[in-house]
Design a protein around this motif. Structure first.
Motif, short mmCIF file in Angstrom:
data_model
loop_
_atom_site.label_atom_id
_atom_site.label_comp_id
_atom_site.label_asym_id
_atom_site.label_seq_id
_atom_site.Cartn_x
_atom_site.Cartn_y
_atom_site.Cartn_z
N UNK A 10 29.43 4.33 23.10
CA UNK A 10 30.08 3.89 21.86
C UNK A 10 30.98 5.00 21.32
N UNK A 11 30.46 6.23 21.35
CA UNK A 11 31.23 7.35 20.79
C UNK A 11 32.53 7.55 21.58
N UNK A 12 32.46 7.38 22.90
CA UNK A 12 33.68 7.57 23.70
C UNK A 12 34.69 6.45 23.42
N UNK A 13 34.19 5.23 23.21
CA UNK A 13 35.11 4.13 22.88
C UNK A 13 35.75 4.39 21.52
N UNK A 14 34.92 4.78 20.55
CA UNK A 14 35.45 5.03 19.20
C UNK A 14 36.50 6.13 19.23
N UNK A 15 36.20 7.19 19.97
CA UNK A 15 37.16 8.30 20.06
C UNK A 15 38.43 7.85 20.78
N UNK A 16 38.25 7.09 21.87
CA UNK A 16 39.40 6.66 22.66
C UNK A 16 40.30 5.68 21.93
N UNK A 17 39.71 4.91 20.99
CA UNK A 17 40.48 3.89 20.28
C UNK A 17 40.90 4.35 18.88
N UNK A 18 40.57 5.58 18.54
CA UNK A 18 40.73 6.07 17.18
C UNK A 18 42.16 5.95 16.66
N UNK A 19 43.13 6.13 17.54
CA UNK A 19 44.52 6.12 17.07
C UNK A 19 45.21 4.77 17.22
N UNK A 20 44.44 3.74 17.51
CA UNK A 20 45.02 2.39 17.49
C UNK A 20 44.61 1.74 16.18
N UNK A 21 45.57 1.58 15.30
CA UNK A 21 45.26 1.12 13.94
C UNK A 21 45.27 -0.40 13.86
N UNK A 22 44.37 -0.92 13.00
CA UNK A 22 44.31 -2.36 12.77
C UNK A 22 44.18 -2.58 11.27
N UNK A 23 45.22 -3.13 10.68
CA UNK A 23 45.17 -3.32 9.23
C UNK A 23 44.26 -4.48 8.85
#
Ligand code: FES
Ligand code: FES
Length: 160
Positions: A123-136
């Motif tokens: 989970x932590x790796x997914x969160x880190x990997x997706x951190x800069x893809x923003x969703x309003x």
């Protein structure tokens, strides 16, 4: 400067003549009609324009098309094969991991690159990997669940 630029796009060779300083995003959307790749911020912040180049997620709004010469690019349109959606596409639908959908192709392409490198992310790796893809629309939690489900299907441990 107008130049000839050849690269591979979604498994097919592409040859264009254009100003090499134009961004890949606008060449995809305007010249090649692939409008699945979205224009969000235009400044490399949001991730809506993410495509995969030689296995890496890249921001097509910040990439001069001359830098794509000889490379292999995959866009959201290239994930479906013979009428079958990619596990990430199926999982995003199953988990309702979007509302307006504007960020979704960028999210999926970023996740595609992430899973190419690590098919069993925590989970932590997914969160880190997706951190800069923003969703309003606030779909991050469901996107993380979708990526976990897609990884399970790709590993053959679940059928979506
Ligand atoms: S449109 Fe490229 S990062 Fe936002
Ligand atoms: S689903 Fe609307 S911006 Fe992400």
């Amino acid at each position: 400067m107008i130049e000839a630029i050849q690269f591979k796009l979604n498994d097919k060779p592409v040859s264009i003549e254009t100003d090499g300083e134009r961004t890949l995003l606008w060449v995809l959307r305007v010249d090649l009609g692939l409008t699945g790749t979205k224009y969000g911020c235009g400044e490399s912040h949001c991730g809506a324009c993410t495509v995969v180049m030689n296995g890496d997620a890249v921001r097509s709004c910040a990439l001069p098309v001359k830098d794509v010469k000889g490379k292999e690019v995959i866009t959201i349109e290239g994930l479906e094969k013979n009428g079958t959606l990619h596990p990430l596409q199926k999982a995003f639908i199953e988990h309702n991991a979007f509302q307006c959908g504007f960020c979704t192709s960028g999210m999926i392409m970023n996740a595609y690159s992430l899973l190419l490198k690590n098919l069993k992310p925590t989970d932590a790796q997914i969160i880190e990997g997706m951190d800069n893809n923003l969703c309003r629309c606030g779909s991050h939690i469901r996107a993380i669940e979708a990526i976990k489900t897609a990884a399970l299907e790709i590993r053959g441990e679940k059928k979506i």
